[in-house]
Enzyme design. Structure first.
Site, mmCIF file in Angstrom:
data_model
loop_
_atom_site.group_PDB
_atom_site.id
_atom_site.type_symbol
_atom_site.label_atom_id
_atom_site.label_comp_id
_atom_site.label_asym_id
_atom_site.label_seq_id
_atom_site.Cartn_x
_atom_site.Cartn_y
_atom_site.Cartn_z
ATOM 1 C CB CYS A 239 -0.974 -0.006 1.164
ATOM 2 S SG CYS A 239 -0.224 -0.362 2.763
ATOM 3 C CG HIS B 256 1.320 3.437 5.630
ATOM 4 N ND1 HIS B 256 1.230 2.221 4.979
ATOM 5 C CD2 HIS B 256 2.198 3.258 6.640
ATOM 6 C CE1 HIS B 256 2.013 1.337 5.575
ATOM 7 N NE2 HIS B 256 2.610 1.942 6.592
#
Length: 467
Positions: A21, A80
């Site tokens: 991701c 993130h």
């Protein structure tokens, strides 16, 4: 609601992300290679080029350039891309943001999932905020994004809104009213679901009629080898996952309804995508993360789906989720890098279409720039930046061209030693560690989407060319 987007836009059957991701997000928000963008390894930071663990000044983030072009920019959900203040969405071009800084979180509380971060960090517009315990992640992110758009709907600016949902990422948690709809749906097991999905994708036109299933991953047991209790528990995992997707779909509907309410639905390009292949992780039993997770969560059948429960999709269902492609998240195989993509909105032609053209997540940023009339600079804030690696999809989306990339286009990627390079329909692939040249294998994807037939010896010149 997601189906309705597909019916009014184009679904892409060969959309490639990174295998995990964070590098995908770096590529999405930069239009560039994950190393150039700074995310050579997920959850790893160093001073070495490509491994900074954050968006670098070698690229211009999409929201920053769009803001410079006169857009209102906002985001909610998973970030993130760096924990430090300078890496926060508020300092990367988002004028308003509500972000989970880590790669995953409890969907109901701020209880951390990892030993090094016992409380999940959230920020709003760069300032630390607390999660309202009991509130569900997907619902909260939707409400926040609508609030940001609503606060700025009279500013006469176009907008770029990024809804980075964490659902259906592990831990699998959702209200019973959602997962209860799927009780019994998956009682036949993962092998059966894998076969059903192959046939459904062929019938839908997403796959050619001769598509094959690859061999099962070595770590996947047969459904029949499981005890009745284990089968019951495994089936509940998929019931939870399906419930999370239904809740996600309902929230996509809330966003679409809001756009209609303010009169902007017909004026908005909508991109729906995932960020990697199906996730085969089982962190509850992981040697590194498992001890902390087991000490703070449970996987008891009666608690599955609740805030106290930590359940993963796991490799068995991931094999079904990535069907008919090889392996899953973390691998540079098609199963690890192929993800859903639907693009809908004004100027999309033809409607109700499926495209089998190869494209990557790096093609989205150039598309946004062309649509917005933004020119990507050679220098930004007095520093030279790397040129974009993707190309705009607008000529293809509008029907002006019938191909996205030529057969001469080259796409390569490396992440944690998993590496691939593709030119036309030919691909070389390494899934072994350490990364060595002699470990690369050759596949011809036009006739072998499952990456079953290795052609290194049969096509030595093509192998040499791609190396």
């Amino acid at each position: 609601h997601i189906d309705r987007l597909a019916e009014t836009g184009i679904s892409f059957s060969r959309f490639h992300t990174a295998p995990m991701c964070a590098p995908t997000r770096a590529m999405l928000l930069s239009g560039n290679d994950n190393h150039i963008a700074g995310m050579g390894k997920q959850s790893f930071q160093s001073k070495d080029f490509g491994y900074e663990g954050r968006l670098t000044d070698r690229i211009v983030p999409v929201p920053a350039l769009l803001q410079d072009t006169g857009y209102f920019t906002c985001m909610t959900g998973k970030w993130h891309l760096g924990l430090e203040a300078e890496s926060n969405p508020a300092n990367k071009g988002f004028m308003q943001s509500f972000a989970l800084l880590m790669g995953a979180g409890n969907h109901y509380t701020d209880q951390g999932l990892f030993k090094e971060m016992p409380v999940s960090p959230y920020t709003e517009n760069g300032k630390e905020v607390k999660w309202e315990n009991g509130a569900y992640s997907t619902d909260v992110y939707t409400e926040k994004l609508i609030a940001f758009l609503d606060q700025n709907k009279e500013d006469n600016k176009p907008f770029f809104a990024f809804a980075a949902y964490t659902s259906p990422h592990w831990p699998l948690q959702v209200e019973e009213s959602y997962w209860r709809n799927y009780v019994g749906r998956y009682d036949q097991g993962f092998e059966k679901l894998r076969e059903e999905r192959l046939h459904r994708l062929i019938e839908a036109g997403m796959l050619p009629p001769d598509a094959e299933l690859p061999p099962l991953h070595a770590g996947v047991p047969s459904w029949e080898s499981l005890s009745a209790d284990d089968q019951k528990k495994e089936a509940r995992k998929m019931e939870l996952y399906a419930g999370m997707v239904e809740n996600l779909d309902a929230n996509v509907g809330r966003l679409l309804d809001y756009l209609k309410e303010i009169g902007e639905y017909e004026n908005t390009l909508i991109v729906f995508m995932s960020d990697n292949g199906a996730a085969g992780d089982d962190f509850f039993r992981d040697s590194e993360y498992g001890p902390y997770i087991r000490a703070h969560f449970n996987e008891d059948y009666e608690h599955m789906g609740q805030a106290s429960s930590f359940i993963s999709y796991g490799p068995s269902w991931a094999e079904a989720g990535s069907s008919p492609f090889s392996l899953f998240k973390g691998f540079a195989t098609e199963g690890g890098m192929l993800a859903p993509l639907i693009i809908s909105g004004p100027g999309i032609h033809p409607e109700q279409a499926i495209s089998h053209d190869f494209l990557t997540v790096m093609d989205l940023a150039p598309t946004f720039y062309e649509l917005a009339g933004a020119l990507y600079p050679e220098r930004y804030k007095n520093k030279e930046v790397y040129p974009l690696k993707g190309i705009s999809l607008l000529p293809f989306l509008s029907g002006k061209t019938d191909r996205i990339h030529s057969d001469e286009y080259v796409f390569g990627l490396e992440h944690y030693g998993n590496a691939m390079l593709r030119k036309g329909d030919w691909k070389i692939l390494n899934t072994e560690i350490p990364l060595k040249e002699e470990n690369f294998k050759l596949y011809h994807l036009s006739v072998d989407l499952a990456e079953k037939h290795e052609l290194r010896k049969a096509e030595p010149e093509k192998y040499k060319e791609l190396l």
